[in-house]
Design a protein around this motif. Sequence first.
Motif, PDB file in Angstrom:
ATOM      1  N   GLU A 194       0.796  -1.224   0.000  1.00  0.00           N
ATOM      2  CA  GLU A 194       0.000   0.000   0.000  1.00  0.00           C
ATOM      3  C   GLU A 194       0.835   1.284   0.000  1.00  0.00           C
ATOM      4  N   PRO A 195       1.927   1.387   0.778  1.00  0.00           N
ATOM      5  CA  PRO A 195       2.693   2.640   0.714  1.00  0.00           C
ATOM      6  C   PRO A 195       3.207   2.940  -0.697  1.00  0.00           C
ATOM      7  N   MET A 196       3.587   1.915  -1.441  1.00  0.00           N
ATOM      8  CA  MET A 196       4.067   2.127  -2.801  1.00  0.00           C
ATOM      9  C   MET A 196       2.912   2.480  -3.726  1.00  0.00           C
ATOM     10  N   ALA A 197       1.766   1.840  -3.534  1.00  0.00           N
ATOM     11  CA  ALA A 197       0.594   2.155  -4.360  1.00  0.00           C
ATOM     12  C   ALA A 197       0.183   3.615  -4.178  1.00  0.00           C
ATOM     13  N   VAL A 198       0.182   4.073  -2.945  1.00  0.00           N
ATOM     14  CA  VAL A 198      -0.149   5.481  -2.674  1.00  0.00           C
ATOM     15  C   VAL A 198       0.848   6.401  -3.380  1.00  0.00           C
ATOM     16  N   ALA A 199       2.121   6.049  -3.315  1.00  0.00           N
ATOM     17  CA  ALA A 199       3.149   6.867  -3.958  1.00  0.00           C
ATOM     18  C   ALA A 199       2.963   6.898  -5.474  1.00  0.00           C
ATOM     19  N   ILE A 200       2.717   5.736  -6.065  1.00  0.00           N
ATOM     20  CA  ILE A 200       2.522   5.689  -7.520  1.00  0.00           C
ATOM     21  C   ILE A 200       1.331   6.548  -7.924  1.00  0.00           C
ATOM     22  N   ASP A 201       0.241   6.456  -7.173  1.00  0.00           N
ATOM     23  CA  ASP A 201      -0.957   7.232  -7.516  1.00  0.00           C
ATOM     24  C   ASP A 201      -0.709   8.734  -7.467  1.00  0.00           C
ATOM     25  N   GLY A 202       0.340   9.166  -6.780  1.00  0.00           N
ATOM     26  CA  GLY A 202       0.669  10.581  -6.714  1.00  0.00           C
ATOM     27  C   GLY A 202       1.733  11.027  -7.694  1.00  0.00           C
ATOM     28  N   MET A 203       2.208  10.127  -8.555  1.00  0.00           N
ATOM     29  CA  MET A 203       3.275  10.476  -9.488  1.00  0.00           C
ATOM     30  C   MET A 203       2.758  11.294 -10.667  1.00  0.00           C
ATOM     31  N   SER A 204       3.665  12.014 -11.295  1.00  0.00           N
ATOM     32  CA  SER A 204       3.280  13.004 -12.300  1.00  0.00           C
ATOM     33  C   SER A 204       2.719  12.392 -13.580  1.00  0.00           C
ATOM     34  N   TRP A 205       3.002  11.117 -13.835  1.00  0.00           N
ATOM     35  CA  TRP A 205       2.617  10.512 -15.105  1.00  0.00           C
ATOM     36  C   TRP A 205       1.276   9.774 -15.045  1.00  0.00           C
ATOM     37  N   THR A 206       0.572   9.839 -13.935  1.00  0.00           N
ATOM     38  CA  THR A 206      -0.601   8.975 -13.778  1.00  0.00           C
ATOM     39  C   THR A 206      -1.729   9.284 -14.759  1.00  0.00           C
ATOM     40  N   ASP A 207      -1.807  10.523 -15.273  1.00  0.00           N
ATOM     41  CA  ASP A 207      -2.833  10.799 -16.284  1.00  0.00           C
ATOM     42  C   ASP A 207      -2.606   9.971 -17.539  1.00  0.00           C
ATOM     43  N   LEU A 208      -1.352   9.639 -17.814  1.00  0.00           N
ATOM     44  CA  LEU A 208      -1.022   8.824 -18.988  1.00  0.00           C
ATOM     45  C   LEU A 208      -1.526   7.394 -18.828  1.00  0.00           C
ATOM     46  N   ILE A 209      -1.483   6.882 -17.605  1.00  0.00           N
ATOM     47  CA  ILE A 209      -1.894   5.494 -17.332  1.00  0.00           C
ATOM     48  C   ILE A 209      -2.951   5.543 -16.227  1.00  0.00           C
ATOM     49  N   PRO A 210      -4.191   5.853 -16.594  1.00  0.00           N
ATOM     50  CA  PRO A 210      -5.222   6.085 -15.571  1.00  0.00           C
ATOM     51  C   PRO A 210      -5.767   4.818 -14.931  1.00  0.00           C
TER      52      PRO A 210
END
Length: 198
Positions: free
Chosen positions: A111-127
């Motif tokens: 979960e800590p990594m999932a939360v971090a990934i969801d906050g990364m700048s590229w997430t609009d590219l891979i929704p």
Amino acid sequence: MGEWLLFDYGGVLCRDQSAADRRAIEVAVGVDDPDRFWAAYWGLRRPYDEGTMSSADYWSRVLGVDVGDRLDTIEAVDVASWSHPYEETFVLARRLAARGTRLALLSNCPEPMAVAIDGMSWTDLIPNRFYSCRLGLTKPDAAIYQKVLTALGARPQDVTFVDDRPPNVAAAAALGLRALLFTDPATLAADLDLQGDA
């Protein structure tokens, strides 16, 4: 290629832990036996990634002592070690998106990594992002791929899956996905027929 491209995260969209990353973790946790530490780090990772073991329990068991108030610091340095984007793969992802391919992610992570990934700048590219800790399953369990296919509303033959671990690739292929073993972005570009794209 099918209409979906399903990426793994670690080793595909982000670079693997470097020696410097591993040393930073060792310093943060106070490792005196690196071999024992890393054996425990990976040996206990499946329940942590599945969300059946809490972060506090995981790190306390890895270290052999109650992690106590060091948990936030340790989580932060571990997350940082898995947060170096593989920029060349993102170039390919953008080309795929420009072609109309829909992009998704399936990662074995806590979960800590999932939360971090969801906050990364590229997430609009891979929704469309799926995490083992939230699905209660890890790759290469066939059920995790089935859950993702259902969520995407996709047939196996409509999905190309990219992962750097052979067992995960084999499991996806067994279900009928087009499964590609990631070794480097140039090889992936060739596999996806992207070399000529601007």
